[in-house]
Scaffold this active site. Structure first.
Site, mmCIF file in Angstrom:
data_model
loop_
_atom_site.group_PDB
_atom_site.id
_atom_site.type_symbol
_atom_site.label_atom_id
_atom_site.label_comp_id
_atom_site.label_asym_id
_atom_site.label_seq_id
_atom_site.Cartn_x
_atom_site.Cartn_y
_atom_site.Cartn_z
ATOM 1 N N LYS A 192 4.403 -10.484 4.189
ATOM 2 C CA LYS A 192 4.658 -9.716 2.966
ATOM 3 C C LYS A 192 5.511 -8.493 3.275
ATOM 4 O O LYS A 192 5.069 -7.570 3.956
ATOM 5 C CB LYS A 192 3.346 -9.232 2.332
ATOM 6 N N GLU A 197 -0.446 -0.893 13.251
ATOM 7 C CA GLU A 197 0.569 0.074 13.696
ATOM 8 C C GLU A 197 0.697 1.080 12.569
ATOM 9 O O GLU A 197 1.183 0.750 11.496
ATOM 10 C CB GLU A 197 1.927 -0.599 13.943
ATOM 11 N N GLU A 203 1.729 13.966 8.777
ATOM 12 C CA GLU A 203 2.949 13.181 8.933
ATOM 13 C C GLU A 203 3.795 13.367 7.673
ATOM 14 O O GLU A 203 3.354 13.037 6.574
ATOM 15 C CB GLU A 203 2.596 11.705 9.106
ATOM 16 N N CYS A 236 7.799 6.021 12.317
ATOM 17 C CA CYS A 236 6.449 6.343 12.804
ATOM 18 C C CYS A 236 6.512 7.017 14.168
ATOM 19 O O CYS A 236 5.587 7.725 14.541
ATOM 20 C CB CYS A 236 5.608 5.082 12.851
ATOM 21 N N SER A 293 0.748 2.858 6.478
ATOM 22 C CA SER A 293 0.075 4.154 6.526
ATOM 23 C C SER A 293 -1.320 4.025 7.137
ATOM 24 O O SER A 293 -1.949 2.963 7.066
ATOM 25 C CB SER A 293 -0.030 4.727 5.111
HETATM 26 P P1 NAD Z 1 1.788 1.614 3.084
HETATM 27 O O1 NAD Z 1 0.582 1.643 3.928
HETATM 28 O O2 NAD Z 1 1.702 2.113 1.700
HETATM 29 O O3 NAD Z 1 2.357 0.126 2.957
HETATM 30 C C1 NAD Z 1 2.579 -0.708 4.044
HETATM 31 C C2 NAD Z 1 2.486 -2.149 3.600
HETATM 32 O O4 NAD Z 1 1.140 -2.410 3.220
HETATM 33 C C3 NAD Z 1 3.343 -2.492 2.392
HETATM 34 O O5 NAD Z 1 3.854 -3.795 2.521
HETATM 35 C C4 NAD Z 1 2.340 -2.448 1.250
HETATM 36 O O6 NAD Z 1 2.697 -3.248 0.161
HETATM 37 C C5 NAD Z 1 1.100 -2.979 1.931
HETATM 38 N N1 NAD Z 1 -0.149 -2.606 1.288
HETATM 39 C C6 NAD Z 1 -0.388 -1.557 0.452
HETATM 40 N N2 NAD Z 1 -1.669 -1.567 0.043
HETATM 41 C C7 NAD Z 1 -2.270 -2.623 0.634
HETATM 42 C C8 NAD Z 1 -3.590 -3.147 0.621
HETATM 43 N N3 NAD Z 1 -4.557 -2.577 -0.080
HETATM 44 N N4 NAD Z 1 -3.849 -4.240 1.369
HETATM 45 C C9 NAD Z 1 -2.901 -4.814 2.107
HETATM 46 N N5 NAD Z 1 -1.623 -4.377 2.153
HETATM 47 C C10 NAD Z 1 -1.310 -3.293 1.426
HETATM 48 O O7 NAD Z 1 2.865 2.363 3.951
HETATM 49 P P2 NAD Z 1 4.405 2.576 3.627
HETATM 50 O O8 NAD Z 1 4.500 3.646 2.613
HETATM 51 O O9 NAD Z 1 5.040 1.255 3.325
HETATM 52 O O10 NAD Z 1 4.959 3.042 5.071
HETATM 53 C C11 NAD Z 1 4.909 4.374 5.504
HETATM 54 C C12 NAD Z 1 3.782 4.590 6.509
HETATM 55 O O11 NAD Z 1 3.759 3.551 7.493
HETATM 56 C C13 NAD Z 1 3.923 5.855 7.306
HETATM 57 O O12 NAD Z 1 2.681 6.522 7.356
HETATM 58 C C14 NAD Z 1 4.322 5.400 8.713
HETATM 59 O O13 NAD Z 1 3.982 6.224 9.767
HETATM 60 C C15 NAD Z 1 3.668 4.102 8.815
HETATM 61 N N6 NAD Z 1 4.406 3.232 9.750
HETATM 62 C C16 NAD Z 1 3.922 3.005 10.993
HETATM 63 C C17 NAD Z 1 4.624 2.213 11.889
HETATM 64 C C18 NAD Z 1 4.108 1.903 13.259
HETATM 65 O O14 NAD Z 1 4.627 1.024 13.895
HETATM 66 N N7 NAD Z 1 3.122 2.582 13.747
HETATM 67 C C19 NAD Z 1 5.803 1.641 11.514
HETATM 68 C C20 NAD Z 1 6.286 1.881 10.242
HETATM 69 C C21 NAD Z 1 5.570 2.676 9.362
#
Ligand code: NAD
Length: 452
Positions: A155, A230, A356, A264, A209
């Site tokens: 997804k 991650e 962050e 990240c 996140s």
């Molecule tokens: P997010 O957590 O809102 O979304 C990430 C993904 O999860 C999206 O595809 C979203 O649709 C999905 N998602 C949302 N709610 C969900 C649920 N209840 N169940 C399952 N999936 C769900 O994060 P974002 O806004 O897309 O990304 C930004 C964040 O991601 C930042 O905090 C960043 O640090 C982190 N990040 C970490 C890494 C890493 O490798 N450590 C890499 C990229 C981003």
């Protein structure tokens, strides 16, 4: 009729296209197709699976510019980054194409018989991808998962589904069987959550996140489902006075402002030894002002916009409460722009020092000695990456061992190489991706004892 959602170009705020929003019923059907495709896929001989992954890599390679263009438009990435990202998918596929023929078990000496171990694939793996690096993060999940003999449902983030959808088409073009890699654009709370709750999905790889990651982990606990997380970061860039200060200052902007800080691994806290603090800031200022923040359609752009109006407001909110030392430039008008911004801090309790930001904002603070630097760097719930700039190799190793983070670089700010393990300490994640062991994380180790 299927619902759709609108995908926007963040540099202009104009709509790009409509993408179908996968429903719960469609998600279930796709997971069932992936489960049905699993027995045949795991039975493909290791050499043939390797060849197929190499064929997908070759097709991706032939489409690097097309994929990069999609990411420039959909995610506001610079051309240089976007080409690297498409190339990274190709490289991961080629690297993990070496895995099917090398998924060795062990023969362990035991009394009374022969003991063998096998690395068995898990079944269907669900990969959930965020919007900041849509292509690489997809590839880090699906390439080793497929190599180990699993089928994958993936997804992409709501904001950035275009490259993942194209990668799935290219994989089919290269000859991957139907149902082995399925991309399901849609909402996290619908599609992503179903990966967590559907019993046929045997592992979830989540990047995003920390807040959602905790929910995913708790949901997976219900079925003792395998999970890799991650998550976020607040990484420190530690600059000692004995470092090549000019080199450290020249590298610092890219270490945090790359991808407009939506990384990240962003080194969003710079710790500078007090005796070098003023000189470092004086060197940093022209480097930040020189950053070319432009619409990424311009090949010379070094930093693009933020992904959305929401992210722009969030980042601006952090800057409002902070002490801004200096900023770079950003285009006026449409698009979700924030200039690269340097703030100073003297209290580790400040919000800008702790949370962050996920935008082009870096906080700088002086430290007194090595112990102080390590204590400040570790005073966070996160532990993803970090940098150490010093001319003393002993100190570099001491500090690298002491900082609680998964990916550190000395006199460098690069964190990600597909050859090496990547992942976080503390609330930055669970498990590791990439590196030689990644396929193992998509297997169960089975032990078989044969009595003599
Ligand atoms: P997010 O957590 O809102 O979304 C990430 C993904 O999860 C999206 O595809 C979203 O649709 C999905 N998602 C949302 N709610 C969900 C649920 N209840 N169940 C399952 N999936 C769900 O994060 P974002 O806004 O897309 O990304 C930004 C964040 O991601 C930042 O905090 C960043 O640090 C982190 N990040 C970490 C890494 C890493 O490798 N450590 C890499 C990229 C981003």
């Amino acid at each position: 009729m299927t619902d759709t959602f609108t995908v926007v170009n963040p540099a202009t705020a104009r709509p790009l296209t409509e993408v179908p929003a996968t429903t719960l019923a469609q998600t279930d059907a796709a997971i069932e197709r992936a489960a049905a495709a699993f027995p045949a896929w795991r039975a493909v001989s290791p050499g043939d699976r390797a060849s197929l992954l190499r064929r997908i890599a070759a097709v991706v390679d032939a489409h690097v510019d097309e994929l990069a263009e999609l990411e420039v438009r959909n995610a506001g990435h610079t051309w240089g980054n976007a080409r690297w990202e498409a190339g990274n998918v190709r490289d991961c596929l080629n690297y993990y194409a070496g895995a099917p023929e090398r998924l060795f078990g062990r023969q362990i000496p035991v009394p009374g018989g022969t003991d063998l171990t096998f690395h068995e694939p898990l079944g269907v793996v669900g990969v959930i991808v965020p919007w900041n690096f849509p292509m690489p993060i997809a590839g880090w999940g699906f390439a080793p998962a497929l190599a180990a003999g699993n089928t994958v449902v993936l997804k992409p983030a709501e904001l950035t589904p275009l490259t993942a959808l194209r990668l799935a088409e290219l994989a089919l073009e290269a000859g991957i069987p139907e149902g082995v890699l399925t991309v399901l654009p849609g909402q996290g709370a619908v599609v992503g959550e179903r990966f967590v709750t559907h019993p046929l999905v045997r592992k979830v790889c989540f990047t995003g996140s920390t807040a959602v990651g905790k929910q995913v982990m708790a949901g997976c606990a219900e079925q003792v489902k395998r999970v890799t997380l991650e998550l976020g970061g607040k990484s420190a860039n530690i600059v000692f006075a004995d470092a090549d200060l000019a080199a450290a200052a020249a590298a610092a902007p890219a270490a945090v402002f790359d991808n407009a800080g939506q990384d990240c691994c962003a080194r969003s806290r710079i710790l500078v030894e007090r005796s070098a603090y003023d000189e470092f800031l004086a060197l940093l200022e022209p480097a930040v002002r020189a950053l070319r923040v432009l619409d990424p359609e311009d090949e010379t752009s070094e930093m693009g916009p933020l992904i959305s109006a929401r992210q722009q407001r969030r980042v601006q909110g952090y800057v409002e409460g902070a002490r801004v030392a200096f900023t770079g430039t950003a285009p006026e008008g449409a698009g979700f722009w924030v200039p690269p911004t340097v703030v100073t801090c003297d209290d580790p309790g400040e919000t800008i020092w702790r949370e962050e930001v996920f935008g082009p904002v870096v906080a700088v603070m002086p430290f007194d000695d090595e112990a102080d630097a390590v204590a400040l760097a570790n005073d966070t719930d996160y532990g993803l990456s970090g940098s150490i700039y010093t001319g003393d190799v002993g100190r570099a190793l001491r500090v690298a061992r002491a900082v609680e983070a998964g990916n550190l670089s000395v006199n460098s700010h690069a964190s990600v190489r597909y050859w090496t393990p990547f992942g976080g300490y503390k609330q930055s994640g669970l498990g590791r991706e990439l590196g030689p062991d990644a396929p193992m994380a998509f297997t169960e180790e089975k032990n078989v004892f044969i009595a003599h």
